[in-house]
Design a protein around this motif. Structure first.
Motif, PDB file in Angstrom:
ATOM      1  N   ILE A 107      -3.846  56.626  89.442  1.00 35.96           N
ATOM      2  CA  ILE A 107      -4.559  55.511  90.068  1.00 35.96           C
ATOM      3  C   ILE A 107      -5.879  55.260  89.355  1.00 35.96           C
ATOM      4  O   ILE A 107      -6.234  54.110  89.042  1.00 35.96           O
ATOM      5  N   ALA A 108      -6.642  56.326  89.111  1.00 37.56           N
ATOM      6  CA  ALA A 108      -7.953  56.190  88.476  1.00 37.56           C
ATOM      7  C   ALA A 108      -7.829  55.537  87.104  1.00 37.56           C
ATOM      8  O   ALA A 108      -8.595  54.628  86.758  1.00 37.56           O
ATOM      9  N   GLU A 109      -6.868  55.980  86.306  1.00 35.53           N
ATOM     10  CA  GLU A 109      -6.699  55.415  84.972  1.00 35.53           C
ATOM     11  C   GLU A 109      -6.177  53.983  85.038  1.00 35.53           C
ATOM     12  O   GLU A 109      -6.600  53.122  84.252  1.00 35.53           O
ATOM     13  N   GLN A 138      -8.108  50.666  83.500  1.00 28.69           N
ATOM     14  CA  GLN A 138      -7.515  49.700  82.591  1.00 28.69           C
ATOM     15  C   GLN A 138      -7.486  48.304  83.192  1.00 28.69           C
ATOM     16  O   GLN A 138      -7.674  47.307  82.493  1.00 28.69           O
ATOM     17  N   VAL A 139      -7.271  48.218  84.507  1.00 25.26           N
ATOM     18  CA  VAL A 139      -7.274  46.919  85.181  1.00 25.26           C
ATOM     19  C   VAL A 139      -8.654  46.273  85.090  1.00 25.26           C
ATOM     20  O   VAL A 139      -8.775  45.064  84.855  1.00 25.26           O
ATOM     21  N   CYS A 140      -9.703  47.060  85.273  1.00 25.77           N
ATOM     22  CA  CYS A 140     -11.063  46.512  85.186  1.00 25.77           C
ATOM     23  C   CYS A 140     -11.332  45.934  83.793  1.00 25.77           C
ATOM     24  O   CYS A 140     -11.931  44.854  83.669  1.00 25.77           O
ATOM     25  N   ALA A 141     -10.893  46.647  82.763  1.00 23.35           N
ATOM     26  CA  ALA A 141     -11.064  46.134  81.398  1.00 23.35           C
ATOM     27  C   ALA A 141     -10.282  44.841  81.215  1.00 23.35           C
ATOM     28  O   ALA A 141     -10.763  43.885  80.572  1.00 23.35           O
ATOM     29  N   GLU A 197     -13.953  50.108  92.689  1.00 24.80           N
ATOM     30  CA  GLU A 197     -14.151  50.990  93.845  1.00 24.80           C
ATOM     31  C   GLU A 197     -12.921  51.851  94.100  1.00 24.80           C
ATOM     32  O   GLU A 197     -13.044  53.048  94.409  1.00 24.80           O
ATOM     33  N   HIS A 198     -11.739  51.273  93.954  1.00 22.27           N
ATOM     34  CA  HIS A 198     -10.506  52.048  94.132  1.00 22.27           C
ATOM     35  C   HIS A 198     -10.432  53.188  93.112  1.00 22.27           C
ATOM     36  O   HIS A 198     -10.041  54.315  93.445  1.00 22.27           O
ATOM     37  N   GLY A 199     -10.811  52.889  91.881  1.00 23.65           N
ATOM     38  CA  GLY A 199     -10.794  53.919  90.854  1.00 23.65           C
ATOM     39  C   GLY A 199     -11.785  55.030  91.150  1.00 23.65           C
ATOM     40  O   GLY A 199     -11.482  56.221  90.994  1.00 23.65           O
ATOM     41  N   LYS A 200     -12.995  54.649  91.595  1.00 23.16           N
ATOM     42  CA  LYS A 200     -14.015  55.645  91.942  1.00 23.16           C
ATOM     43  C   LYS A 200     -13.548  56.513  93.103  1.00 23.16           C
ATOM     44  O   LYS A 200     -13.748  57.736  93.097  1.00 23.16           O
ATOM     45  N   ASN A 201     -12.922  55.896  94.096  1.00 25.67           N
ATOM     46  CA  ASN A 201     -12.426  56.654  95.244  1.00 25.67           C
ATOM     47  C   ASN A 201     -11.385  57.679  94.821  1.00 25.67           C
ATOM     48  O   ASN A 201     -11.341  58.803  95.356  1.00 25.67           O
ATOM     49  N   ALA A 202     -10.530  57.297  93.876  1.00 33.71           N
ATOM     50  CA  ALA A 202      -9.510  58.233  93.389  1.00 33.71           C
ATOM     51  C   ALA A 202     -10.156  59.422  92.684  1.00 33.71           C
ATOM     52  O   ALA A 202      -9.760  60.573  92.873  1.00 33.71           O
TER      53      ALA A 202
END
Length: 214
Positions: free
Chosen positions: A141-143, A147-150, A179-184
């Motif tokens: 999820i984090a990765e 990549q989605v943010c980029a 935020e989802h990535g940070k939460n993961a």
């Protein structure tokens, strides 16, 4: 009242229901206001409108995949806290799906015809990574969100300057994906091997290039 513990069959049925909700019917209005609701339509020529529609179709396809990815992870999560986190993220992603679909319609276009393919593939990936263990599921999820943010940043650079409506949606999506990535990461995500990250980027490129046109 105590929360009911879902059996594996319950989870399968819930996943099937989510797939039908995602693929078989229009996404609707979402649970939160569309970030572009109070923004006036810009003056776009036919080429700009088609390009913006293509980019938003890519974003919509990404949200189809995100729904499947989070639901796949949630279906096999061992920790109830991780499962709840996945489901919360999926609910926010469904708003993204609705906003993108609305914008595509406003631009006179339609979502990707390959949505069932994106959903099926992402669900399988989510469930497979989840089976290995929650920390790897969270790492995936984090990765993915990184990549989605980029990818969303590149869309902000590529959207027509006068398309303020699409830009507002993409900016809101970017903030929530981060935020989802940070939460993961905060929940204990493992760092994925470099080869896996490269494979994920290659797969994403295939999807984005295909969804832009189809």
């Amino acid at each position: 009242m105590q929360n009911r513990t879902l059996s594996p069959i319950d989870k399968i049925l819930a996943s099937a229901n989510n797939a039908l909700r995602t693929l078989a019917a229009p996404a609707g209005a979402g649970t939160r206001p569309n970030p572009s609701a109070n923004i006036e339509e810009g003056e776009l020529d036919d080429r700009q409108r088609a390009h913006a529609a293509g980019l938003m179709r890519v974003n919509h396809a990404g949200e189809i995949a995100a729904q499947a990815l989070y639901q796949g992870h949630a279906a096999v999560a061992r920790d109830e806290t991780v499962e709840a986190q996945m489901k919360h993220a999926a609910n926010e992603e469904f708003d993204h799906l609705a906003w993108c679909e609305q914008r595509i319609t406003e631009l006179g276009s339609r979502p990707s015809r390959l949505s069932p393919v994106w959903y099926t593939g992402a669900y399988a990936i989510g469930a497979a990574s989840g089976v290995i263990g929650d920390k790897w599921s969270l790492g995936f999820i984090a990765e993915t969100e990184n990549q989605v943010c980029a990818h969303l940043e590149s869309h902000l650079a590529g959207l027509p300057e006068d398309d303020a409506k699409s830009r507002a949606i993409v900016r809101q999506m970017h903030a929530e994906e981060a935020e989802h990535g940070k939460n993961a990461v905060d929940a204990g995500a493992a760092v994925l091997p470099g080869a896996v990250k490269r494979l994920m980027r290659t797969t994403a490129k295939v999807m984005t290039k295909t969804a832009y046109w189809f």
